[in-house]
Write a protein that holds these residues in place. Structure first.
Motif, short mmCIF file in Angstrom:
data_model
loop_
_atom_site.label_atom_id
_atom_site.label_comp_id
_atom_site.label_asym_id
_atom_site.label_seq_id
_atom_site.Cartn_x
_atom_site.Cartn_y
_atom_site.Cartn_z
N ASP A 52 0.81 -1.22 0.00
CA ASP A 52 0.00 0.00 0.00
C ASP A 52 0.85 1.27 0.00
O ASP A 52 0.37 2.34 -0.39
N ALA A 53 2.07 1.16 0.48
CA ALA A 53 2.98 2.30 0.49
C ALA A 53 4.39 1.78 0.24
O ALA A 53 4.76 0.70 0.73
N TYR A 54 5.17 2.53 -0.53
CA TYR A 54 6.52 2.08 -0.85
C TYR A 54 7.51 3.20 -0.55
O TYR A 54 7.32 4.36 -0.97
N ARG A 133 0.78 7.66 11.24
CA ARG A 133 -0.48 8.39 11.40
C ARG A 133 -1.36 8.33 10.16
O ARG A 133 -2.58 8.41 10.26
N ALA A 134 -0.72 8.22 8.97
CA ALA A 134 -1.45 8.42 7.73
C ALA A 134 -2.12 7.16 7.18
O ALA A 134 -3.12 7.26 6.46
N LEU A 135 -1.58 6.00 7.50
CA LEU A 135 -2.07 4.77 6.86
C LEU A 135 -3.18 4.11 7.67
O LEU A 135 -3.10 4.05 8.90
N PRO A 136 -4.19 3.58 6.99
CA PRO A 136 -5.26 2.87 7.71
C PRO A 136 -4.77 1.53 8.24
O PRO A 136 -3.78 0.97 7.75
N ARG A 137 -5.44 1.02 9.23
CA ARG A 137 -5.09 -0.28 9.80
C ARG A 137 -5.15 -1.37 8.73
O ARG A 137 -5.99 -1.33 7.84
N ARG A 140 0.07 -2.25 4.33
CA ARG A 140 1.40 -2.87 4.21
C ARG A 140 2.37 -1.86 3.59
O ARG A 140 2.10 -1.32 2.52
N VAL A 141 3.48 -1.62 4.28
CA VAL A 141 4.50 -0.69 3.81
C VAL A 141 5.68 -1.51 3.29
O VAL A 141 6.21 -2.37 4.00
N SER A 163 0.10 0.72 15.11
CA SER A 163 -1.08 1.18 14.37
C SER A 163 -1.67 0.09 13.50
O SER A 163 -2.47 0.37 12.60
N ASP A 164 -1.23 -1.15 13.75
CA ASP A 164 -1.70 -2.31 12.97
C ASP A 164 -1.35 -2.17 11.50
O ASP A 164 -2.14 -2.47 10.61
N VAL A 165 -0.13 -1.66 11.23
CA VAL A 165 0.39 -1.55 9.88
C VAL A 165 1.65 -2.41 9.81
O VAL A 165 2.48 -2.38 10.72
N ALA A 166 1.81 -3.19 8.75
CA ALA A 166 2.93 -4.12 8.63
C ALA A 166 4.03 -3.53 7.75
O ALA A 166 3.75 -2.89 6.73
N LEU A 167 5.28 -3.76 8.15
CA LEU A 167 6.44 -3.40 7.32
C LEU A 167 6.92 -4.65 6.61
O LEU A 167 7.17 -5.68 7.24
#
Length: 626
Positions: A52-54, A133-137, A140-141, A163-167
């Motif tokens: 979702d983000a790179y 802060r910016a990514l929704p739960r 995946r980054v 924040s329940d975001v995975a790297l």
């Protein structure tokens, strides 16, 4: 930038200044690179990788400040060419995070697809905090684990997880996958750095590392910083612009030394490397070698997440200021110190010849632009038999362009130097015996009250730091305020460090020491030690109008004092041999001691440089006037 941009002063009202700034921005703006197709291709790769983000950092796999053209991924995807900054691409937006050195440049170079985050301004988060802060739960980054320091990636993973975001470490670099016409690597041959300049044989340096390993109980020392590898083995290369290094990894153990490198680079030094006990391997073989190794491995704190993962987190120890190679390289030996002295002396002669030419040309009313001035100085430097290359891209900046601390002088259509505003030149060369970094600001007309005051405050800051004496154990972070205090008297400041370490025919920016809050980029400020070469470069930047910076390089030296209370005391030996202009000085602001220092500085430069320019009467006359 600077307080004067927010209130009236002697040179005009706020409205007048804003109009001037707008006019300058319009004049200097060039069409940004259209990133539409590049972002679309990257987002297609992101979808295939379920990302979702790179993240696209500036650095290469060795955390280098300067990267080869084939590694300039952030510049390719964003169009922003500054030497620092991080890009973050999402499915529906793209973001560039840059510090105060690059706010104006980035704003000019980014196209409509990008949002610029001016890190350092109130309320603006750097990219790790922004991502959390910016990514929704459930997001995946993705990142290339070779290009991000393990400590950065580890901290980011923990922050995102909250924040329940995975790297996610993506197996291949997604920018590489979409980069059309990507430049090939530079296969410039590696060569031996002569012992007369290196000072210490590579075998002795390797023995010192092995002695350090023995003190730790054994293991392997893993080197990923390119300047450390070049210094340790007494070799140099030309695969990276400006810095005489080459892409490689190295591992030192009690029994052997291993170099992981493209074999095409080392054909000319294979015999030399064999003599000093270095075994050669393919560049990409480092991953399997580290995975198969046993025992502890010691790595620099900036080692990539990929390196640490290859070693195994339980076996990896990350070193900070106690890195044996980084600190040994920082403390220049006798031959390196003498090489720096000679290099700065010869470079000073080239500068004097150039400055005399430029002043005469301006007095005759010739039309000289920033690029012509920079090229003329570079040509004079190239005449030196020990010249190798430029140490960095010259900052040749007239008028409002000098307000950009990292201004990129264009190859064509550069601004013409005029008599209304200061002209700043920040440039240097790589010689076999030393690395040069010098900045001077001059004026070819009648300086205004504001220009004189700003210049004088910068000069006072430069002098205060140059005159410092301090006990052993003092860090550059503790001394940084000396250079800022005179500027603070008028509410001035600058958004960059006051100075950095300088290599001995190596990187022009060398850590882990320096004058800044972080002291050369180290996680903890590093104490200055005898033999370290460090720059002193306070500045002031009036956006849209002018800039001032004065930079000289010094050697840290042991000094005698009246008492020597508590042990050794240190101070600075001047290396730079270029006069400091007095035309913009407001003498009423200088103390008697500062006036004496300035006169003695220019007299010392004249005494030392004069014998080298006797064949150039224009240079002789100019030098004697300073």
């Amino acid at each position: 930038m600077g307080c004067l941009a927010s209130r009236p002063h002697a040179d005009g009202t706020v409205d007048e200044k804003r109009a001037l700034l707008d006019a300058w921005a319009a004049e200097t703006r060039t069409p940004p690179t259209d990133t539409t197709a590049r972002l679309a291709a990257l987002r297609a790769e992101m979808r295939d990788a379920h990302i979702d983000a790179y993240l696209v950092p500036t650095e290469d796999a060795h955390a280098s400040e300067y990267t080869a053209a084939c590694d300039a991924r952030r510049a390719y995807i964003s169009g922003f060419t500054g030497s620092a900054g991080t890009a973050v691409v999402l499915a529906d937006s793209a973001h560039l995070f840059a510090d105060g050195r690059y706010h104006i440049q980035a704003a000019q170079q980014l196209d409509r697809h990008w949002t610029l985050h001016k890190v350092g301004e109130p309320g603006v988060h750097d990219w790790p905090a922004w991502l959390a802060r910016a990514l929704p739960r459930g997001s995946r980054v993705g990142l290339d684990a070779r290009l991000v320091a393990y400590q950065t990636a580890h901290a980011l993973a923990a922050s995102l997880a909250a924040s329940d975001v995975a790297l996610c470490y993506v197996p291949r670099n997604l920018v590489d996958a979409v980069w059309t016409a990507r430049p090939p690597p530079v296969l410039a041959p590696v060569y031996e750095h002569a012992l007369a300049y290196a000072g210490v044989p590579a075998t002795d340096k390797l023995a010192a590392v092995r002695a350090w390993l023995a003190e730790q109980g054994g293991g392997a020392y893993v080197l990923s910083s390119l300047d450390e590898i070049a210094w340790l083995l007494n070799v140099r290369g030309a695969s990276v612009p400006c810095n005489p290094v080459f892409p490689a990894y190295a591992v030192v153990t009690a029994e052997a030394a291993h170099l992981f490198v493209d074999e095409r680079l080392v054909r000319d030094v294979r015999a030399y490397l064999a003599r000093i006990g270095v075994t050669l391997h393919a560049y990409d073989a480092v991953w399997a070698w580290l995975a198969a190794a046993h025992g502890p491995c010691f790595l620099h704190e900036r080692a990539s997440a990929a390196l640490v993962d290859a070693v195994g987190r339980k076996r990896a120890t990350l070193l900070r200021a106690d890195s044996p190679v980084a600190m040994a390289k920082a403390r220049k030996n006798d031959a390196e110190q003498e090489g720096l002295r000679q290099a700065y002396l010869r470079d000073g002669a080239a500068w004097v010849r150039w400055a005399a030419w430029l002043e005469e040309a301006m007095a005759r009313g010739e039309r000289i632009d920033e690029r012509q001035a920079a090229d003329r100085l570079a040509a004079l430097r190239r005449a030196d038999p020990l010249y190798v290359t430029e140490a960095y891209d010259a900052i040749s900046a007239a008028g409002p362009n000098a307000a950009l601390p990292h201004y990129e002088t264009p190859a064509a259509h550069a601004r013409v130097i005029d008599t209304a505003a200061p002209y700043l030149n920040d440039s240097g060369a790589q010689y076999h015996d030393g690395t040069i970094d010098t900045t001077r600001t001059v004026h070819f007309g009648a300086p205004t009250f504001a220009q004189r005051r700003a210049y004088t405050r910068v000069l006072q800051g430069h002098i205060q730091l140059a005159r410092a004496r301090f006990p052993a154990g003092t860090t550059g972070a503790q001394l940084d305020m000396l250079a800022r205090q005179p500027l603070f008297q008028d509410g001035f400041n600058y958004l960059h460090g006051t100075g950095h370490g300088v290599g001995a025919f190596l990187n022009v920016h060398e850590g882990p020491y320096g004058f800044s809050a972080s002291s050369g980029g180290a996680k903890e400020p590093v104490a200055l030690e005898a033999g370290m070469a460090v720059s002193d470069e306070p500045g002031f930047y009036e956006a849209g109008s002018y800039g001032v910076r004065i930079e000289s390089v010094f050697l840290v030296q042991r000094l005698g004092t009246y008492r020597d209370f508590g042990g050794a005391w240190l101070g600075f030996e001047l290396l730079t041999r270029v006069p400091i202009s007095t035309k913009m000085v407001d003498w009423s602001l200088l103390t008697d001691d500062e006036k004496v220092w300035l006169h003695e500085h220019n007299a010392l430069v004249c005494r030392d440089v004069l014998p080298l320019v006797q064949d150039d009467q224009r240079a002789v006359r100019w030098l004697k006037r300073q």
